[in-house]
Design an enzyme around this catalytic site. Structure first.
Site, PDB file in Angstrom:
ATOM      1  N   SER A 183      34.264  31.218  47.086  1.00  0.00           N
ATOM      2  CA  SER A 183      33.443  32.812  47.058  1.00  0.00           C
ATOM      3  C   SER A 183      32.808  33.228  46.657  1.00  0.00           C
ATOM      4  CB  SER A 183      35.466  33.548  47.312  1.00  0.00           C
ATOM      5  OG  SER A 183      35.233  33.016  46.348  1.00  0.00           O
ATOM      6  N   HIS A 211      37.574  30.150  53.080  1.00  0.00           N
ATOM      7  CA  HIS A 211      36.189  30.365  53.849  1.00  0.00           C
ATOM      8  C   HIS A 211      35.733  29.488  54.662  1.00  0.00           C
ATOM      9  CE1 HIS A 211      35.319  34.276  51.340  1.00  0.00           C
ATOM     10  NE2 HIS A 211      35.893  34.189  50.249  1.00  0.00           N
ATOM     11  N   LYS A 242      40.724  36.168  56.672  1.00  0.00           N
ATOM     12  CA  LYS A 242      39.231  35.726  56.981  1.00  0.00           C
ATOM     13  C   LYS A 242      38.861  35.295  57.834  1.00  0.00           C
ATOM     14  CE  LYS A 242      39.092  35.827  51.711  1.00  0.00           C
ATOM     15  NZ  LYS A 242      39.535  34.430  50.671  1.00  0.00           N
TER      16      LYS A 242
HETATM   17  C1  LIG Z   1      40.820  34.857  50.185  1.00  0.00           C
HETATM   18  C2  LIG Z   1      41.226  33.889  48.998  1.00  0.00           C
HETATM   19  C3  LIG Z   1      42.722  33.263  49.175  1.00  0.00           C
HETATM   20  C4  LIG Z   1      43.600  34.710  49.299  1.00  0.00           C
HETATM   21  O1  LIG Z   1      43.871  34.390  51.016  1.00  0.00           O
HETATM   22  P1  LIG Z   1      44.437  35.145  50.923  1.00  0.00           P
HETATM   23  O2  LIG Z   1      45.140  35.263  52.648  1.00  0.00           O
HETATM   24  O3  LIG Z   1      43.706  37.306  50.851  1.00  0.00           O
HETATM   25  O4  LIG Z   1      45.237  36.058  50.045  1.00  0.00           O
HETATM   26  C5  LIG Z   1      42.635  31.848  48.766  1.00  0.00           C
HETATM   27  N1  LIG Z   1      41.776  30.902  47.969  1.00  0.00           N
HETATM   28  C6  LIG Z   1      40.129  31.154  48.491  1.00  0.00           C
HETATM   29  C7  LIG Z   1      38.886  30.571  47.981  1.00  0.00           C
HETATM   30  C8  LIG Z   1      40.062  32.555  48.373  1.00  0.00           C
HETATM   31  O5  LIG Z   1      38.781  33.172  49.430  1.00  0.00           O
END
Ligand SMILES: *Cc1c(COP(=O)(O)O)cnc(C)c1O
Length: 394
Positions: A183, A211, A242
């Protein structure tokens, strides 16, 4: 307030202020759009994870409205008591079909999906082998599990194989775990090599595609599809927060894996399920992925256009291979100053420093979406060039 708490909080907050790490939350007025109003300023938004613009897509909004009218605003219980609605089951079936796996379970967030899964499958006497840049929710899941944890340098396959050799006679379960797309850097995990190493050394393989779902692979199926590794990754995690545009997380794998998580994953057992509107909007999102491929195409067109522009200006964009493009500037102070000056000039790109990334690789992180226009991206590039030259970053 208890004096001991007040003293603790004052000391911690003062320390943050002294290090220029104290941040006020930026407040969004109106919708999460490519050009949006934060803290009263209209800015080009390069900070959201709304990759495909689905946060505000008409079909998702209508589905959420309709589900609220029919089913109400809340589910009223945890999944294992009275809080499993038909629409929750439909969503899990849709996700399993999308990912070409036997079954799937939805959690309240991607964070709880990771933490709940790792901590229920692994325990004392087990071993977790984790990439150093894995997400905080994976790290928390590892700690909660009380398994032994070995961390390998980012994507360092030689070091990983050494660890696997050193632990070849380990008696408990072994889990090899990685983000699919990282990320902070936007680079892709070397999944084919991880699959081979996992198979050779008898490790369970888990990939967090937060992602990559909605971004990589056919119709956004993620890294497993991108590398054509169907059937060879034991546990796939994704987020609904996301690219999918709503809220939640999910785990995909065998029917047995999902039945086990239904009985043992603590966030699933002890926290209330999604409101019907959330499940309905996610269902609509998976339909959109199938029926409107133009969003993913535009996402990648914009990614190529923007990255080429940044590279032409002479910025250091690291190892990025996806719509996440960091601009690595060095010191944390400089990254924050760069981000603040960009904001003052109408561009919202988050500054990121220690401890999220190493101090010397502090950065401003940009994420383009399918709904940015090329005119907006060009305007952002022009401002980034001016501010970058002023601060002597380029
Ligand atoms: C954003 C993210 C999460 C968490 O996801 P949410 O639905 O926002 O709790 C988990 N793993 C990675 C790699 C992320 O970038």
């Amino acid at each position: 307030m208890a004096a001991i708490l007040d003293a603790f909080l004052s000391e911690e907050l003062d320390a943050l202020r002294q290090k220029h790490l104290f941040r006020n939350l930026r407040v969004l007025e109106g919708q999460q759009l490519p050009e949006a109003c934060f803290d009263g300023h209209s800015v080009i938004n390069l900070s959201s994870n709304n990759y495909l613009g689905l946060n505000t897509h008409r079909r998702l909004v209508d589905a959420a409205k309709q589900a609220t009218e029919i089913f109400g605003v809340g589910s009223g219980a945890v999944r294992t008591i009275a809080g499993t609605m038909q629409i929750h089951m439909e969503l899990e079936e849709a996700i399993a079909r999308f990912k070409h796996v036997e079954a799937s379970v939805v959690f309240q967030s991607g964070f709880t999906a990771n933490a709940g899964t790792v901590s229920s499958i692994l325990g004392k006497g087990d071993l977790i082998i984790s990439d150093e840049l894995n997400h905080a929710s994976i790290i928390d899941g590892c700690r909660l599990s009380r398994a032994e944890i070995r961390v390998f340098p980012h994507k360092d396959l030689n070091r990983l194989e050494e660890i696997l050799k050193e632990t070849a006679h380990f008696v408990g379960k072994k889990l090899l775990i990685t983000d699919g797309v990282f990320s902070m850097d936007g680079d892709i995990a070397p999944l084919p090599a991880l699959v081979e190493l996992g198979e050779r050394y008898g490790a369970i393989l888990m990939v967090d595609d937060a992602h990559s779902s909605g971004v990589l692979g056919k119709d956004g199926r993620g890294t497993v599809d991108h590398f054509n590794l169907h059937g060879r990754v034991d546990i796939q995690v994704g987020t609904l927060s996301k690219a999918i545009g709503s809220l939640g997380g999910y785990v995909c794998g065998s029917r047995k894996l999902i039945d086990f998580l239904y009985h043992r994953a603590r966030p699933f057992l002890f926290s209330t399920s999604h409101p019907p509107a959330v499940a309905a909007s996610c269902l609509a999102a998976f339909q959109v992925l199938r029926e409107e491929p133009e969003w993913i195409e535009r996402l990648w067109q914009n990614t190529r256009f923007f990255r080429a522009g940044l590279d032409r200006l002479g910025f250091n964009t690291g190892q990025s291979e996806t719509p996440i493009t960091p601009i690595i500037v060095g010191k944390g102070d400089l990254a924050m100053q760069f981000s603040d000056e960009l904001f003052g000039n109408g561009i919202f790109a988050q500054g990121i420093g220690f401890p999220t990334v190493p101090e010397a690789r502090s950065r401003v992180r940009t994420i383009v979406t399918a709904t940015h226009t090329q005119e907006q991206l060009q305007r952002a590039l022009d401002v980034m060039g001016q501010v970058g030259r002023k601060l002597e970053i380029i």
